[in-house]
Structures are given as C-alpha cells and as structure tokens.
Scaffold this motif. Sequence first.
Motif, PDB file in Angstrom:
ATOM      1  N   GLY A  24       1.495 -19.043 -13.778  1.00  0.00           N
ATOM      2  CA  GLY A  24       0.608 -18.274 -14.644  1.00  0.00           C
ATOM      3  C   GLY A  24      -0.656 -17.837 -13.913  1.00  0.00           C
ATOM      4  N   GLN A  25      -1.210 -18.739 -13.111  1.00  0.00           N
ATOM      5  CA  GLN A  25      -2.414 -18.400 -12.347  1.00  0.00           C
ATOM      6  C   GLN A  25      -2.121 -17.307 -11.327  1.00  0.00           C
ATOM      7  N   LEU A  26      -0.964 -17.377 -10.690  1.00  0.00           N
ATOM      8  CA  LEU A  26      -0.590 -16.335  -9.735  1.00  0.00           C
ATOM      9  C   LEU A  26      -0.397 -14.999 -10.456  1.00  0.00           C
ATOM     10  N   ALA A  27       0.215 -15.042 -11.620  1.00  0.00           N
ATOM     11  CA  ALA A  27       0.412 -13.810 -12.404  1.00  0.00           C
ATOM     12  C   ALA A  27      -0.933 -13.198 -12.793  1.00  0.00           C
ATOM     13  N   GLN A  28      -1.918 -14.047 -13.119  1.00  0.00           N
ATOM     14  CA  GLN A  28      -3.252 -13.534 -13.455  1.00  0.00           C
ATOM     15  C   GLN A  28      -3.883 -12.844 -12.248  1.00  0.00           C
ATOM     16  N   ALA A  29      -3.715 -13.425 -11.077  1.00  0.00           N
ATOM     17  CA  ALA A  29      -4.273 -12.821  -9.864  1.00  0.00           C
ATOM     18  C   ALA A  29      -3.606 -11.474  -9.585  1.00  0.00           C
ATOM     19  N   TYR A  30      -2.284 -11.410  -9.773  1.00  0.00           N
ATOM     20  CA  TYR A  30      -1.588 -10.132  -9.589  1.00  0.00           C
ATOM     21  C   TYR A  30      -2.078  -9.099 -10.596  1.00  0.00           C
ATOM     22  N   GLU A  31      -2.332  -9.535 -11.830  1.00  0.00           N
ATOM     23  CA  GLU A  31      -2.821  -8.625 -12.859  1.00  0.00           C
ATOM     24  C   GLU A  31      -4.207  -8.108 -12.487  1.00  0.00           C
ATOM     25  N   ALA A  32      -5.066  -8.976 -11.965  1.00  0.00           N
ATOM     26  CA  ALA A  32      -6.402  -8.552 -11.533  1.00  0.00           C
ATOM     27  C   ALA A  32      -6.282  -7.514 -10.420  1.00  0.00           C
ATOM     28  N   ASP A  33      -5.370  -7.740  -9.486  1.00  0.00           N
ATOM     29  CA  ASP A  33      -5.179  -6.779  -8.402  1.00  0.00           C
ATOM     30  C   ASP A  33      -4.676  -5.447  -8.948  1.00  0.00           C
ATOM     31  N   ASP A  34      -3.798  -5.509  -9.929  1.00  0.00           N
ATOM     32  CA  ASP A  34      -3.262  -4.285 -10.526  1.00  0.00           C
ATOM     33  C   ASP A  34      -4.367  -3.493 -11.231  1.00  0.00           C
ATOM     34  N   ILE A  35      -5.245  -4.192 -11.919  1.00  0.00           N
ATOM     35  CA  ILE A  35      -6.368  -3.524 -12.593  1.00  0.00           C
ATOM     36  C   ILE A  35      -7.261  -2.835 -11.561  1.00  0.00           C
ATOM     37  N   LEU A  36      -7.564  -3.549 -10.482  1.00  0.00           N
ATOM     38  CA  LEU A  36      -8.409  -2.967  -9.433  1.00  0.00           C
ATOM     39  C   LEU A  36      -7.726  -1.773  -8.762  1.00  0.00           C
ATOM     40  N   ARG A  37      -6.408  -1.888  -8.550  1.00  0.00           N
ATOM     41  CA  ARG A  37      -5.657  -0.782  -7.948  1.00  0.00           C
ATOM     42  C   ARG A  37      -5.728   0.451  -8.836  1.00  0.00           C
ATOM     43  N   ARG A  38      -5.562   0.246 -10.140  1.00  0.00           N
ATOM     44  CA  ARG A  38      -5.634   1.373 -11.077  1.00  0.00           C
ATOM     45  C   ARG A  38      -7.031   1.992 -11.089  1.00  0.00           C
ATOM     46  N   GLN A  39      -8.051   1.145 -10.971  1.00  0.00           N
ATOM     47  CA  GLN A  39      -9.417   1.668 -10.900  1.00  0.00           C
ATOM     48  C   GLN A  39      -9.594   2.530  -9.651  1.00  0.00           C
ATOM     49  N   GLN A  40      -9.066   2.062  -8.524  1.00  0.00           N
ATOM     50  CA  GLN A  40      -9.166   2.843  -7.291  1.00  0.00           C
ATOM     51  C   GLN A  40      -8.425   4.174  -7.428  1.00  0.00           C
ATOM     52  N   GLU A  41      -7.271   4.145  -8.057  1.00  0.00           N
ATOM     53  CA  GLU A  41      -6.527   5.384  -8.259  1.00  0.00           C
ATOM     54  C   GLU A  41      -7.316   6.351  -9.140  1.00  0.00           C
ATOM     55  N   GLU A  42      -7.950   5.834 -10.171  1.00  0.00           N
ATOM     56  CA  GLU A  42      -8.749   6.670 -11.065  1.00  0.00           C
ATOM     57  C   GLU A  42      -9.935   7.275 -10.314  1.00  0.00           C
ATOM     58  N   VAL A  43     -10.587   6.474  -9.478  1.00  0.00           N
ATOM     59  CA  VAL A  43     -11.713   6.990  -8.685  1.00  0.00           C
ATOM     60  C   VAL A  43     -11.217   8.072  -7.726  1.00  0.00           C
ATOM     61  N   SER A  44     -10.059   7.865  -7.113  1.00  0.00           N
ATOM     62  CA  SER A  44      -9.500   8.871  -6.202  1.00  0.00           C
ATOM     63  C   SER A  44      -9.230  10.180  -6.933  1.00  0.00           C
ATOM     64  N   ARG A  45      -8.661  10.086  -8.128  1.00  0.00           N
ATOM     65  CA  ARG A  45      -8.409  11.290  -8.927  1.00  0.00           C
ATOM     66  C   ARG A  45      -9.734  11.985  -9.287  1.00  0.00           C
ATOM     67  N   GLU A  46     -10.716  11.171  -9.668  1.00  0.00           N
ATOM     68  CA  GLU A  46     -12.016  11.728 -10.038  1.00  0.00           C
ATOM     69  C   GLU A  46     -12.684  12.406  -8.842  1.00  0.00           C
ATOM     70  N   LEU A  47     -12.580  11.804  -7.666  1.00  0.00           N
ATOM     71  CA  LEU A  47     -13.140  12.408  -6.451  1.00  0.00           C
ATOM     72  C   LEU A  47     -12.446  13.727  -6.122  1.00  0.00           C
ATOM     73  N   ALA A  48     -11.136  13.763  -6.275  1.00  0.00           N
ATOM     74  CA  ALA A  48     -10.391  14.997  -6.004  1.00  0.00           C
ATOM     75  C   ALA A  48     -10.813  16.095  -6.973  1.00  0.00           C
ATOM     76  N   ALA A  49     -10.934  15.737  -8.245  1.00  0.00           N
ATOM     77  CA  ALA A  49     -11.349  16.728  -9.252  1.00  0.00           C
ATOM     78  C   ALA A  49     -12.782  17.191  -8.975  1.00  0.00           C
ATOM     79  N   LEU A  50     -13.640  16.268  -8.591  1.00  0.00           N
ATOM     80  CA  LEU A  50     -15.027  16.617  -8.280  1.00  0.00           C
ATOM     81  C   LEU A  50     -15.088  17.553  -7.078  1.00  0.00           C
ATOM     82  N   GLY A  51     -14.270  17.288  -6.069  1.00  0.00           N
ATOM     83  CA  GLY A  51     -14.210  18.163  -4.894  1.00  0.00           C
ATOM     84  C   GLY A  51     -13.796  19.565  -5.268  1.00  0.00           C
ATOM     85  N   GLN A  52     -12.818  19.684  -6.139  1.00  0.00           N
ATOM     86  CA  GLN A  52     -12.367  21.016  -6.577  1.00  0.00           C
ATOM     87  C   GLN A  52     -13.469  21.737  -7.344  1.00  0.00           C
ATOM     88  N   ARG A  53     -14.167  21.018  -8.218  1.00  0.00           N
ATOM     89  CA  ARG A  53     -15.257  21.639  -8.985  1.00  0.00           C
ATOM     90  C   ARG A  53     -16.370  22.115  -8.049  1.00  0.00           C
TER      91      ARG A  53
END
Length: 150
Positions: A24-53
């Motif tokens: 369970g503790q390992l699964a929580q750590a994987y979930e935390a990493d997944d949340i951070l990965r999704r945040q990074q992906e969102e920032v990357s998308r936002e940066l790309a959109a900002l660059g286009q604007r």
Amino acid sequence: MSKFKFRLKTLLRLRETARDERRGQLAQAYEADDILRRQQEEVSRELAALGQRCRRASGPGPVDIDRLLEAQRYEVVLRAHDQQTGVQRKAVAVEIDRRHQILVEADRQVRVIEKLREKQLQRHREEENRREVKELDEVAGRLAGREVGE
C-alpha cells in the motif's frame, strides 16, 4: 488422521499484514509520482499554448508589450513550477525505490515462513502415511494370523 497445525501461523499472518502494508505504501508513492507527472504534462501543455499565443501576439500588426511581458512572467512562473515538480519527482523516485526494497524484504520474510510451513506440512503428511502403513501392516498381520489359525 491428525490435523496439521502450523505453530507459526500468527507470525505468518503478521508478516503478510506487514507485506500488504508495504504494498500500500509503495502504491501511494507511485500515485504521488503519477500526480506529479500529470502536473508536469499540464505545465508543458500550458507552456506550448503560451508560446503560440506569444508568437501570434508578436506577429504582424500592433504589438501589445504589456501582454508580452505578462506572458513572459507567466512563463517564468511555469518553468519554476516545472523545475520544482521535477525535483519532487526525483525525491519521489528515491522514495519509490526505498519502499520497493522494503517490500521485497517483507515479501522474502513471508516466503521464508511459507516455505517452513510447506516443509512442516510435508513432514506431517509423511508421518501420517507411515502411521497408516503401520496400522495397515498390523491389521494385515492380525488377519494373516487368523487365517493361519483356522
């Protein structure tokens, strides 16, 4: 036939519970990493959109300097957030590795007790088979003695 009773049953249950907690503790750590990965992906998308604007805003025609400066500041904020998220992901990766090693050890401890249980069960079965053979031999001997006496 006597029933097999494993004396370390409670210890096995405790170790299985500990192993499950580690999972369970390992699964929580994987979930935390997944949340951070999704945040990074969102920032990357936002940066790309900002660059286009920014490219569109600095194209032909009147240029809104205030808007470009605001976009540039926002880009700095996004990149700082992305960098911080990257640092967090590295820390989480170290924690995932640590928790994985702890889980491997907990799993090994469970397997040791399970292997001991299997060996004891096998010995119990062999002993029961010997008893049955001995009883059958005694019965056969008595029957043979009766036949000789007749």
